[in-house]
Scaffold this motif. Structure first.
Motif, PDB file in Angstrom:
ATOM      1  N   PRO A  30      12.941 -21.270 -20.980  1.00 40.86           N
ATOM      2  CA  PRO A  30      11.922 -22.307 -21.220  1.00 40.86           C
ATOM      3  C   PRO A  30      12.191 -23.583 -20.436  1.00 40.86           C
ATOM      4  O   PRO A  30      11.257 -24.267 -19.999  1.00 40.86           O
ATOM      5  CB  PRO A  30      12.031 -22.552 -22.725  1.00 40.86           C
ATOM      6  N   TYR A  31      13.465 -23.909 -20.242  1.00 41.53           N
ATOM      7  CA  TYR A  31      13.838 -25.090 -19.454  1.00 41.53           C
ATOM      8  C   TYR A  31      13.310 -24.979 -18.029  1.00 41.53           C
ATOM      9  O   TYR A  31      12.920 -25.978 -17.407  1.00 41.53           O
ATOM     10  CB  TYR A  31      15.374 -25.215 -19.463  1.00 41.53           C
ATOM     11  N   SER A  32      13.276 -23.762 -17.493  1.00 44.26           N
ATOM     12  CA  SER A  32      12.860 -23.566 -16.098  1.00 44.26           C
ATOM     13  C   SER A  32      11.351 -23.616 -15.921  1.00 44.26           C
ATOM     14  O   SER A  32      10.874 -23.848 -14.805  1.00 44.26           O
ATOM     15  CB  SER A  32      13.378 -22.218 -15.584  1.00 44.26           C
ATOM     16  N   THR A  33      10.607 -23.386 -16.998  1.00 44.26           N
ATOM     17  CA  THR A  33       9.145 -23.290 -16.866  1.00 44.26           C
ATOM     18  C   THR A  33       8.553 -24.587 -16.332  1.00 44.26           C
ATOM     19  O   THR A  33       7.708 -24.581 -15.438  1.00 44.26           O
ATOM     20  CB  THR A  33       8.515 -22.931 -18.227  1.00 44.26           C
ATOM     21  N   LYS A  34       9.007 -25.714 -16.862  1.00 46.63           N
ATOM     22  CA  LYS A  34       8.443 -26.995 -16.391  1.00 46.63           C
ATOM     23  C   LYS A  34       8.811 -27.233 -14.918  1.00 46.63           C
ATOM     24  O   LYS A  34       8.023 -27.785 -14.158  1.00 46.63           O
ATOM     25  CB  LYS A  34       8.886 -28.157 -17.275  1.00 46.63           C
ATOM     26  N   HIS A  35       9.998 -26.793 -14.531  1.00 46.36           N
ATOM     27  CA  HIS A  35      10.381 -26.958 -13.124  1.00 46.36           C
ATOM     28  C   HIS A  35       9.543 -26.048 -12.220  1.00 46.36           C
ATOM     29  O   HIS A  35       9.187 -26.436 -11.100  1.00 46.36           O
ATOM     30  CB  HIS A  35      11.868 -26.636 -12.949  1.00 46.36           C
ATOM     31  N   THR A  36       9.217 -24.851 -12.726  1.00 46.27           N
ATOM     32  CA  THR A  36       8.371 -23.934 -11.959  1.00 46.27           C
ATOM     33  C   THR A  36       7.002 -24.566 -11.713  1.00 46.27           C
ATOM     34  O   THR A  36       6.453 -24.498 -10.611  1.00 46.27           O
ATOM     35  CB  THR A  36       8.187 -22.608 -12.742  1.00 46.27           C
ATOM     36  N   PHE A  37       6.459 -25.210 -12.758  1.00 45.59           N
ATOM     37  CA  PHE A  37       5.159 -25.873 -12.624  1.00 45.59           C
ATOM     38  C   PHE A  37       5.261 -27.078 -11.682  1.00 45.59           C
ATOM     39  O   PHE A  37       4.446 -27.239 -10.762  1.00 45.59           O
ATOM     40  CB  PHE A  37       4.658 -26.328 -13.999  1.00 45.59           C
ATOM     41  N   LEU A  38       6.273 -27.921 -11.906  1.00 45.23           N
ATOM     42  CA  LEU A  38       6.401 -29.142 -11.105  1.00 45.23           C
ATOM     43  C   LEU A  38       6.638 -28.833  -9.630  1.00 45.23           C
ATOM     44  O   LEU A  38       6.152 -29.543  -8.750  1.00 45.23           O
ATOM     45  CB  LEU A  38       7.542 -30.008 -11.660  1.00 45.23           C
TER      46      LEU A  38
END
Ligand SMILES: [Zn+2]
Length: 263
Positions: free
Chosen positions: A191-199
């Motif tokens: 879940p931590y990586s999801t926002k980085h994937t979007f950004l």
């Protein structure tokens, strides 16, 4: 490339950047241009300095020791370095005295770097998002690689900035689909990586659009020749996007090493 008033060919790919062009130079003179101000210096440094960071990260950063067991870590490393290496080569030597011959080959090299970051970077995200369905995981990764092969051909043969951007559209669409799956109950990944994937994509694509629009220099031609023209801004945003990709990939690789699928 365009004919300059002085009679030599100059590397003007942005008609709103009016001054600060280097003349045609030898390889040595191009390298020496690192030490004085011209309109490509910001582009060179903004992608040259991140190379130093990622080169260091590969050898002595603690994070690397946590992920280096995985082949995805090497893919991520290539994804982080490629766009910066291709870009520095393009911007540093684009005014080489062999003229258009060198310019268009370097432009292709730059496009290969942009292609590599999007291709290698996304594979870790796809791997983690479909982690517990191995057939779907392998299918999505294969489809992405096949689409990427076609994208590479399109990108290096594109004849305008607009067409070059459009050649990456199918890759972007697959990454958007992957993000939607990831956000749904069907998806996996840290879940931590999801926002980085979007950004990663949101910031990098925004930078590409700014470059396409030639903002702000189209409103004040000649005022942003050296700093903060649209290409400079795109470079900064691309690098920020690569950092998000890196943080997301590290999170996903560590997550995949610990996650147990319910089979
Ligand atoms: Zn550039």
């Amino acid at each position: 490339m365009a004919d300059s008033p002085a009679g030599f060919i100059r590397t003007q790919f942005n008609r709103f950047v009016l001054g600060g062009y280097r003349p045609l130079q030898s390889v040595g003179e191009c390298v020496q241009s690192l030490f004085y101000l011209h309109n490509e210096l910001f582009n060179i440094l903004s992608h040259g300095l991140p190379i130093l960071f990622f080169a260091k990260y590969a050898t002595d950063d603690q994070t690397w020791s946590q992920i280096s067991y995985s082949w995805l870590a090497y893919l991520n490393y290539a994804a982080c370095l490629s766009p910066h290496l291709g870009s520095v080569a393009y911007h540093l030597f684009m005014n080489h005295r062999s003229g258009a011959w060198a310019y268009f080959r370097l432009l292709k090299l730059d496009m290969c770097g942009v292609w590599a970051v999007q291709t290698f970077g996304a594979l870790t995200t796809i791997y983690a998002t479909f982690y517990c369905n191995k057939l779907l995981q392998a299918s999505m990764m294969t489809i992405y690689i096949l689409v990427s092969s076609w994208t590479l051909y399109e990108a290096v043969h594109a004849t305008s900035v607009y067409k070059r951007m459009c050649s990456f559209a199918v890759q972007v669409a697959i990454r958007l689909l992957t993000l939607l799956v990831r956000l749904s109950p069907l998806g996996y990944g840290n879940p931590y990586s999801t926002k980085h994937t979007f950004l990663m994509d949101a910031i990098a694509i925004s930078g590409g659009v700014i470059n396409l629009l030639r903002v702000p220099e189209r409103f004040w031609p000649g005022k942003f020749d050296y700093f903060l023209n649209s290409h400079n801004i795109m470079h900064i945003m691309t690098t920020i996007g690569v950092f998000h990709m890196h943080w997301g990939a590290v999170g996903d690789i560590i997550w995949a090493s610990q996650y147990q699928c319910n089979v």
